[in-house]
Every structure is written in C-alpha cells, then in structure tokens.
Design a protein around this motif. Structure first.
Motif, short mmCIF file in Angstrom:
data_model
loop_
_atom_site.label_atom_id
_atom_site.label_comp_id
_atom_site.label_asym_id
_atom_site.label_seq_id
_atom_site.Cartn_x
_atom_site.Cartn_y
_atom_site.Cartn_z
N ASP A 55 63.92 49.24 28.61
CA ASP A 55 63.65 47.88 28.12
C ASP A 55 64.45 47.57 26.86
OD1 ASP A 55 61.93 47.23 30.16
OD2 ASP A 55 60.10 47.72 29.04
N ASP A 56 64.62 48.58 25.99
CA ASP A 56 65.39 48.37 24.77
C ASP A 56 66.86 48.12 25.11
OD1 ASP A 56 65.41 48.48 21.76
OD2 ASP A 56 66.90 50.02 22.19
N ASN A 110 66.80 44.50 26.36
CA ASN A 110 66.50 43.51 25.33
C ASN A 110 67.61 43.35 24.30
OD1 ASN A 110 64.00 42.97 26.49
ND2 ASN A 110 62.94 44.51 25.24
N HIS A 136 60.46 62.95 22.57
CA HIS A 136 59.66 63.12 23.79
C HIS A 136 59.88 64.50 24.38
CE1 HIS A 136 57.14 61.37 26.91
NE2 HIS A 136 57.95 61.87 27.84
N ILE A 174 64.36 58.88 19.98
CA ILE A 174 63.12 58.75 20.76
C ILE A 174 63.11 59.76 21.90
CG2 ILE A 174 61.84 57.19 22.29
CD1 ILE A 174 62.88 54.87 20.53
N ARG A 202 67.70 55.33 20.17
CA ARG A 202 67.20 55.70 21.50
C ARG A 202 67.23 57.21 21.72
NH1 ARG A 202 71.21 51.21 23.73
NH2 ARG A 202 69.98 49.36 23.21
N ASP A 228 60.69 53.64 30.64
CA ASP A 228 60.67 52.17 30.64
C ASP A 228 60.89 51.62 29.23
OD1 ASP A 228 60.32 51.52 33.34
OD2 ASP A 228 58.17 51.88 33.24
N GLN A 229 60.33 52.29 28.23
CA GLN A 229 60.50 51.84 26.84
C GLN A 229 61.99 51.83 26.46
OE1 GLN A 229 58.55 54.37 23.94
NE2 GLN A 229 59.79 53.57 22.26
N ILE A 230 62.69 52.91 26.79
CA ILE A 230 64.11 52.98 26.43
C ILE A 230 64.93 52.01 27.27
CG2 ILE A 230 66.13 54.49 26.36
CD1 ILE A 230 64.22 56.83 25.83
N LYS A 270 56.50 55.75 31.36
CA LYS A 270 56.32 54.81 30.25
C LYS A 270 57.43 54.98 29.21
CE LYS A 270 52.93 53.45 26.71
NZ LYS A 270 51.58 53.71 26.15
N LEU A 271 57.76 56.21 28.88
CA LEU A 271 58.83 56.47 27.91
C LEU A 271 60.18 55.97 28.44
CD1 LEU A 271 61.29 58.72 27.27
CD2 LEU A 271 60.03 57.75 25.37
N ARG A 310 67.78 49.24 34.91
CA ARG A 310 67.61 47.81 34.72
C ARG A 310 68.80 47.09 35.36
NH1 ARG A 310 63.36 49.34 34.02
NH2 ARG A 310 61.89 49.03 32.28
#
Length: 495
Positions: free
Chosen positions: A268-269, A272, A221, A217, A214, A264-266, A261-262, A195
């Motif tokens: 993004d967190d 954010n 995975h 998660i 994180r 990107d999820q982390i 996808k996984l 990012r």
C-alpha cells in the motif's frame, strides 16, 4: 547429518519490447559455465554462488553445482536456449538424490512460449523432484514475481540494495533458511502481494527515498520467530506481461494473516507514494548544457559531472546504440569527456582496418531501431585503441569478476573519447573505462549508459550526477511504450 544440495545460477532480465531475441550465444558472451568451472570463476566474488558456498562450508553440505548462466538483458529467451539452460540442473535432479535445492534466479525472465520463465523452470524441476524437497531461490529486486513462483519455491530472498551490492549476503540468508528447512526445524512457504503498477516509481532505489523505510519495516518483521525473509521487489516495468510490477514476499510458517497484513502495508505504501519521483530526468539538450557549464568551470579538483542515460541502459534490455546524448554533447562542444558504452560491432569491425593514431570517418551507432534514441552519426575522429575488450572489475558490483565487451575500440571525436563495444552491458565499474586507457576521474564529463547501478562506483569520483532520457528503449516514461498484455487499468498507463 550431511545434506545433499543442488545449486544453479540461471539469470536473465527480459525486455519483451526488444526486437532482438536472446539466444545461447548471448549467454556465452557473458557466461555459461558448468560445475567446477563456475565455482572457480564466480565462487570467490560478490555472487550468489559464493554465498551458496559459504553456507555449504559452514554446514558441511555435499554441494553439487549444475550451471551458472547469465546473458545481458534483451528480448525473449528462445525456447531452445531455455531448454539448454535448465537441462544441466534437471539432469542432476534426475540422477542424484538431494535434500534441498538452492537457485540464483533473476525473476524477470520471459521465454518464447511463456511469460514466466522462472515459474516454468520451477514447475519442470518440481516435476522431477516432487513437492517435498525444499527449494530456495534468490531474486533480483527487479523481479516480476508470479504466484506460480511463490507457490513452487518454499523460500525466496531478494537483494536488498539498488545498486545491487549484497548478492552474496542474500544468498547466505537463503541458504541458512534452507538449512533449517532440510533439518526439519521449520516448514517455510512464501506469500506474494502486489499492486496494479508496472513498477515502483523509483525503480526500487535504496540509497535514498521511501525504500529505506520500507526495508526497515521488513527487517523488523523478520525478527518474528515465524518469519524467515521479507523481500520487496520493485518489479521490471519494461515487460509487457500479465504478472508485472512491484511485489512484497514473505517467507514464513504457520498462519498467514499477520504476514499478509505486513505485506499489504508495504505494498500500500508503494501504491500511495507512486507520485514521489526522486529522479529529475533531463532532455539530452538540458544535460549537454549542464555538461558545458561544468566543463567551463572544471579545474581537475572537483571531479567530473556524471551524465547517465537511463533510457539506453543495456542493463534493462536497451540496445546501447542510441546516439541522441552523444549528438547533443558534440553539438554543444563538450570536451575532456568520455562516453560509453556505444554498442556497435559493425563500427568496431570497420576500425579493425586501421591502427591507433589514424583519422577515420565512420557511421556510428543508431543501427538497431533509429527511432529509439537516435540514428547513426557520421563522425570523423582519431582511433585511440583497439582491444579484445577483456577487463576485470574492481568495484562493489563486479569486483574480481572477469568480463568482456568483445572486440572494442576507443574513438576520439572533438574532445570526447567514445568507448565502442561489440557486446552490450551497462557501465557500472570504473575498470570498464580504465582498462581501455580512459581515466574517468580526470574527465570533466563522464557520459554513460546505465540506470542506478553506476552510482556504486561512480558516485565517489563525481562532483555531481545528472540523469537524462534519450528516448531509447528503456525510457523511464513507460507511457511511450505500447503495451498489449498487461492487465488494465494499471499505473502509470491509466493514471
């Protein structure tokens, strides 16, 4: 089947803002060891090499170790030094057949003619061994991982702790994945997601804060049969390079979509929650005021106040000679304290003309870039000790490892024992004080130059920990630095 595996440890965290280039002498000051000598020195401690050896023993590998090399963080690695570091590995790759390669890297090396030292290393290695030999790498979570690194290394595993205490365990994980790849059980590759940030806002702290969730998660995975490692890197924001900042790596096989996808999820967190700062950075004056208050109430039972100067952390490439915090403590009248390290080989040299017990007046610190954290202080004090600077670590990070500050002195000024050293390194082990007659547990105030790593050894003895920003080169306020190469817009430079 007995697999033939080449290994190496080549590590440097480069701060391109430093005016001091990193040359071969800098590596020799920490360690630059070949083959069996490296194994004897590093092979039984909490190191990546020890983890490599654990896996080699378990699977009966024929392991050949090329080199173990590390220098304290500093400016760009010179081209000649980079060539000298990687040549032992390349020479083995040219002359010995191998089934796999296992490397301990940092991930934030910047060299004289390339922003991507690890990517350049891997490219030159691939030019020798070709595209089919599986390569596994371990990384410090302060790596600035590039697309080139992810493309050229099949397997990537970063440490999961900050303070870093799992080096050996992560090396074992990387080695176990490599074993399966060499056996033909899996065909791993690594994807990388980032990012537009200079670094994760808390530097990747794993003792508290959002990184704990994180990492949970990521571990969940990894339970999938097609996933072998998920690594979260905070990045190293003190690097003015194009590919900078936090990344999420997934080493997997098969279709990439669920792993993208996984990641990107982390990622993004991380983006954010970029405003959720865990540390409260004090000015040096505010830190000194708290030190005075703690000293006034100190009875020896509750432990010291530990004051960490994040900005002058040699572990991030700062010079280690900033004087702003020391000056504030002296001005405030703090006593029964220790301070270190103060990197000033000239002062140590001047003190060599004296003996313990002498009263000496000398210019101390602030000689590299006085605008970065304070200039020289003219101080009078008592020389307590002269030493060659050698010590053996006892804590979770350096336990059992031999290190040296180089020529070292302890200089007492108005109740503060100052550890003056020639070779900079951050303070992260109690023995870095104790070996020189300073007992931090008995002090009311312990002031040290380090970021997060000091917590592993000093948190157990501390009544309280505070952190400050002296304005030195590794200031946590990255907006104070002048970036030219990073892509814009980027956080936090552009809001």
């Amino acid at each position: 089947m007995t697999f033939r595996v080449l290994t190496a440890e080549i590590s440097h965290e480069t701060n391109p803002f430093s005016i001091r280039p990193t040359d071969l002498t800098a590596f020799k000051e920490r360690y630059f060891l070949f083959g069996e000598e490296a194994i004897r020195t590093c092979g039984q401690a909490n190191t990546e090499l020890a983890g490599f050896l654990d896996v080699a023993q378990a699977h009966r590998w024929q392991l050949t170790h090329a080199v173990s090399a590390s220098a304290r963080p500093g400016g760009r690695v010179t081209s000649a030094t980079f060539a000298a570091l990687i040549e032992p590995l390349l020479e083995l790759a040219r002359t010995q057949l191998c089934d796999g390669i296992l490397l301990a890297l940092h991930g934030a090396m910047v060299i004289e003619d390339s922003d991507d030292g690890e990517g350049e290393l891997l490219a030159r290695l691939r030019a020798v061994v070709g595209p089919d030999i599986p390569i596994a790498i371990t990384l410090d979570p302060h790596a600035n991982v590039t697309e080139r690194m992810a493309e050229l290394a099949n397997i990537a595993v970063s440490f999961k702790t900050y303070p870093h205490v799992d080096m050996r365990a992560c090396a074992v994980q990387a080695g176990q994945i490599l074993q399966r790849a060499m056996a033909g059980e899996i065909a791993p590759r690594t994807l990388c997601v980032g990012r537009p940030m200079l670094e994760e806002v808390n530097g990747g702290r794993t003792d508290v804060g959002p990184m704990i969730e994180r990492l949970a998660i990521a571990r969940a995975h990894e339970q999938r049969p097609d996933v072998f490692a998920v690594s979260i890197n905070a990045g190293f924001g003190n690097a003015d390079i194009v590919e900078v900042g936090p990344t999420v790596l997934v080493t997997f096989e098969g279709e990439p979509e669920p792993h993208q996808k996984l990641a990107d999820q982390i990622a993004d967190d991380i983006w954010n929650r970029r405003m959720e700062v865990l540390n409260d950075y004090l000015s040096v004056e505010e830190a000194a005021a708290q030190a005075v208050a703690h000293s006034a109430a100190f009875d020896g039972a509750q432990g010291p106040l530990v004051v960490a100067d994040y900005a002058d952390n040699p572990g991030g490439g700062a010079y280690g000679d900033a004087t702003a915090l020391l000056a504030a403590l002296l001005d405030a009248g703090v006593s029964n304290a220790c301070f270190g390290p103060l990197v000033d080989p000239e002062a140590v040299c001047d003190l060599q003309a004296h003996v313990a017990g002498d009263t000496v007046t000398l210019s101390l610190g602030g000689k590299t870039e006085p605008r970065m954290g304070g200039g020289p202080l003219m101080l009078s004090g008592t020389l307590k000790l002269l030493s060659d600077g050698a010590y053996i670590g006892s804590g979770p990070i350096l336990g059992g490892l031999k290190r040296s500050w180089g020529p070292t002195a302890v200089f007492a000024v108005a109740g503060i024992e100052i550890l003056i050293v020639s070779n900079g390194s951050q303070l992260l082990d109690l023995e870095q004080f104790r070996a020189f007659g300073i007992e931090p547990a008995s002090k009311s105030v312990v002031a040290l130059k380090s970021m997060q790593h000091f917590r592993a050894a000093f948190e157990p003895i501390a009544a309280k920990i505070i952190v400050c920003d002296s304005g030195a080169l590794c200031t946590p306020d990255l907006r104070r630095l002048t970036y030219h190469r990073v892509p814009r817009p980027i956080f936090p430079l552009d809001g």
